[in-house]
Design a protein around this motif. Structure first.
Motif, PDB file in Angstrom:
ATOM      1  N   THR A  75       1.119   4.213   1.150  1.00 20.56           N
ATOM      2  CA  THR A  75       1.085   4.088  -0.120  1.00 20.56           C
ATOM      3  C   THR A  75       0.716   2.842  -0.592  1.00 20.56           C
ATOM      4  OG1 THR A  75       3.120   4.414  -1.913  1.00 20.56           O
ATOM      5  CG2 THR A  75       3.670   2.496  -0.205  1.00 20.56           C
ATOM      6  N   TYR A  76       0.943   2.780  -1.911  1.00 24.48           N
ATOM      7  CA  TYR A  76       0.387   1.707  -2.923  1.00 24.48           C
ATOM      8  C   TYR A  76       1.245   0.281  -2.651  1.00 24.48           C
ATOM      9  CZ  TYR A  76      -1.100  -0.666  -7.356  1.00 24.48           C
ATOM     10  OH  TYR A  76      -1.486  -1.571  -8.153  1.00 24.48           O
ATOM     11  N   GLY A  77       0.350  -0.724  -2.810  1.00 26.81           N
ATOM     12  CA  GLY A  77       0.974  -2.027  -2.815  1.00 26.81           C
ATOM     13  C   GLY A  77       1.641  -2.611  -1.555  1.00 26.81           C
ATOM     14  N   ALA A  78       2.993  -2.101  -1.442  1.00 28.30           N
ATOM     15  CA  ALA A  78       3.762  -2.564  -0.284  1.00 28.30           C
ATOM     16  C   ALA A  78       3.328  -2.081   0.911  1.00 28.30           C
ATOM     17  CB  ALA A  78       5.147  -2.159  -0.659  1.00 28.30           C
ATOM     18  N   GLY A  79       2.751  -0.778   0.876  1.00 27.50           N
ATOM     19  CA  GLY A  79       2.197  -0.212   2.123  1.00 27.50           C
ATOM     20  C   GLY A  79       0.634  -0.577   2.436  1.00 27.50           C
ATOM     21  N   SER A  92      -4.837   5.604   0.504  1.00 31.59           N
ATOM     22  CA  SER A  92      -3.695   5.061  -0.103  1.00 31.59           C
ATOM     23  C   SER A  92      -3.180   5.897  -1.317  1.00 31.59           C
ATOM     24  CB  SER A  92      -4.005   3.406  -0.659  1.00 31.59           C
ATOM     25  OG  SER A  92      -2.868   3.117  -1.451  1.00 31.59           O
ATOM     26  N   GLY A  93      -1.811   6.152  -1.430  1.00 27.14           N
ATOM     27  CA  GLY A  93      -1.343   6.622  -2.737  1.00 27.14           C
ATOM     28  C   GLY A  93      -1.406   5.412  -3.776  1.00 27.14           C
ATOM     29  N   ALA A  94      -1.413   6.008  -4.827  1.00 22.89           N
ATOM     30  CA  ALA A  94      -1.528   5.103  -6.315  1.00 22.89           C
ATOM     31  C   ALA A  94      -0.730   5.800  -7.363  1.00 22.89           C
ATOM     32  CB  ALA A  94      -2.961   4.949  -6.612  1.00 22.89           C
ATOM     33  N   PRO A  95      -0.206   4.851  -8.387  1.00 21.74           N
ATOM     34  CA  PRO A  95       0.086   5.580  -9.629  1.00 21.74           C
ATOM     35  C   PRO A  95      -0.654   6.390 -10.357  1.00 21.74           C
ATOM     36  CG  PRO A  95       0.311   2.961  -9.456  1.00 21.74           C
ATOM     37  CD  PRO A  95      -0.591   3.463  -8.406  1.00 21.74           C
ATOM     38  N   GLY A  96       0.179   7.322 -11.007  1.00 21.91           N
ATOM     39  CA  GLY A  96      -0.651   8.251 -11.638  1.00 21.91           C
ATOM     40  C   GLY A  96      -1.214   7.648 -13.159  1.00 21.91           C
TER      41      GLY A  96
END
Length: 540
Positions: free
Chosen positions: A71-75, A97-101
């Motif tokens: 995931t984004y940031g912390a991951g 990495s996932g990210a905010p939409g």
């Protein structure tokens, strides 16, 4: 197909065989599609560094893409160190990495997991990957994916793909793989001819192989080249484990003053040292007994061939090997050395365990049951591996990060189906050893040997008489049952002998051998390495 399915399909068609990951809120939609689509197996671990190490090991052992999804940031920021290691050691890991939409990003609010700016993560990863893309437009995504995956395979280095969570289910066209560019045929022919002429007139030519030979799947071809030329072969430290299954005149691993005198002389006295895919680093060459003038070597790395001051750019290693094979038809007299003599003949008595005892016991074991692929962490476990019969090996020998061994072993078994042997120090096991708790879910059953001296003993060898090296007595074997495996604590060579044979005979659960080693007892290879590297300006 939606964008996530298109990405997964492209990963598979480009050689990826599985995904390692840890979900998080920005990555949940992608993980759901990855799980439901069954395009690639998905293995979830417990901590992002382990995800990166497992994907790296899978990429190394199969000479193809490894995939790490977070995931984004912390991951993703928690995985920076493993990806930096993969970049340094040329392992093609794809970071997803996932990210905010878009709607979230445009709200004007700071978002959880955000660092300095929303694109800070992308900027950070641009330093440790060779190509990047944010898949925020379904129209351009197929071309972006094709370009980035092509870069990973061409350069054998990590790449970064950021997938906003509002894009995962957007309809998307399929990816058309990028067409590889062809090298200049005239330059390739001239380079191959110049190399062969240099080898032909040399009195003592030597081939040293490094990581790119494995990354591009060239071991069999390099072995054939060495045989045709009649030239002896050694591996670099970071190339240890290469040519384990290839018929070649392999003489061992070059470790300079830390290695065998015969191999050291062979390399350092060569008048035509051909470095194939060898990273020119301090760990590979900083231990030389005398300064090796690299300007007099022949270096083929990073799609470039250098002969002294003569440089041929744009020549991939695979194309060079093919060109050399096409012209290497007249064998010369081979400088024969005795094959490496690995210690055997384990004595199962009541003496305390030393690192070399572990190497001898493993050699005897592999003679009777067959070879294991090995995942070694950094420290004396890696230097001990230099005394183990050459077999498939993954280890962070250049970047030298701790914590690699256990998750790399899991990545090995997931990628190959073979049961690995993991060699890890107690300090590194404290970092990532709990990942063994994931073995039960996936049917993994590695054999793990912990070099337990209650200390960061390799660091102590460089800086003795400091209490900060002390780690305390962690009873690792006692943890095994709770994690779904079996553990045994051993203090004598007899106990080690019995534990290894019991571990081999027991399948379906990981086997943890907590090998207690007296403080201050290190391998002879590490001692020689420390004596040189700890005094870089000292004469030999």
């Amino acid at each position: 197909m939606n964008l996530s399915e298109v990405l997964l399909d492209a990963l598979k068609s480009h050689g990826a065989r599985q995904i390692f990951g840890i979900p998080g809120d920005f990555a949940l939609p992608f993980f759901r599609i990855a799980e439901q689509s069954h395009i690639l197996p998905l293995y979830t671990l417990s901590h992002e560094p382990a995800v990166g190490f497992a994907a790296d090991a899978a990429a190394r052992v199969n000479s193809t893409l490894g995939v790490a999804a977070v995931t984004y940031g912390a991951g993703a920021l928690n995985m920076v160190n493993p990806v930096a290691a993969a970049y340094a050691e040329k392992s093609p890991v794809v970071v997803i990495s996932g990210a905010p939409g878009a709607a979230e990003a445009n709200r004007g609010l700071l978002l959880h997991h955000q660092g300095r700016r929303l694109d800070s993560q992308l900027r950070i990863y641009s330093e440790i990957t060779c190509d990047q893309a944010c898949l925020n437009d379904a129209r351009s995504a197929p071309a972006d994916i094709a370009r980035v995956l092509h870069s990973a395979l061409t350069h054998s280095q990590p790449v970064y793909l950021e997938l906003p969570r509002d894009m995962v289910a957007v309809p998307c066209a399929q990816v058309v793989a990028a067409t590889p560019s062809e090298p200049d045929t005239e330059a390739l022919a001239a380079c191959a001819q110049e190399i062969l002429e240099r080898v032909r007139v040399a009195a003592s030519p030597v081939i040293m192989v490094g990581v790119e030979v494995r990354r591009f799947g060239l071991e069999a071809k390099v072995a054939e080249l060495a045989t045709r030329l009649g030239v002896p072969v050694v591996t670099s430290l970071s190339g240890r484990g290469l040519l384990a299954d290839a018929a070649s005149p392999l003489c061992g691993t070059y470790l300079g003053v830390a290695g065998t005198p015969e191999v050291t002389r062979l390399v350092e006295e060569s008048d035509a040292l051909l470095l194939l895919g060898v990273i020119v680093s301090d760990t590979n060459f900083g231990v030389s007994a005398r300064h090796i003038d690299l300007r007099r070597t022949i270096q083929a790395l990073d799609e470039r061939v250098t002969l002294g001051y003569h440089v041929y750019p744009g020549l991939p290693l695979a194309a060079l090997i093919d060109a050399l094979l096409a012209r290497a038809s007249a064998p010369r007299r081979l400088l024969l050395l005795a094959p490496p003599a690995y210690p055997r003949g384990f004595v199962a008595d009541d003496a305390p365990i030393a690192p070399t005892d572990i190497a001898v016991a493993v050699n005897d074991l592999m003679d009777s049951v067959g070879r294991f692929p090995i995942a070694a962490d950094m420290g004396d476990c890696l230097f001990t591996a230099m005394d183990i019969e050459n077999t498939a090996l993954v280890a962070p020998a250049y970047y030298a990060t701790m914590g690699f061994g256990v998750p790399a072993g899991l990545g090995l078994q997931a990628a190959t189906g073979e049961r690995p042997l993991v060699l890890v120090g107690d300090g590194a096991f404290q970092m990532t050893g709990m990942e063994l708790g994931n073995c039960r879910r996936y049917g993994w059953d590695p054999i793990v040997v912990v070099f337990n001296n209650s200390s960061w003993e390799t660091l102590r060898a460089f800086e003795p008489n400091c209490a900060f090296h002390d780690r305390g007595d962690w009873r690792f074997a006692d943890m095994a049952q709770a994690l779904g495996g079996d553990g045994v604590r051993v203090r004598t060579r007899r106990q080690l002998f019995d534990a290894l044979r019991s571990a081999v005979a027991t399948r379906g659960r990981f086997q943890l051998i907590d090998a207690v080693i007296p403080r201050g007892v290190i391998s002879r290879t590490l001692r020689r390495f420390v004596d040189k590297m700890g005094r870089p300006n000292a004469s030999s």
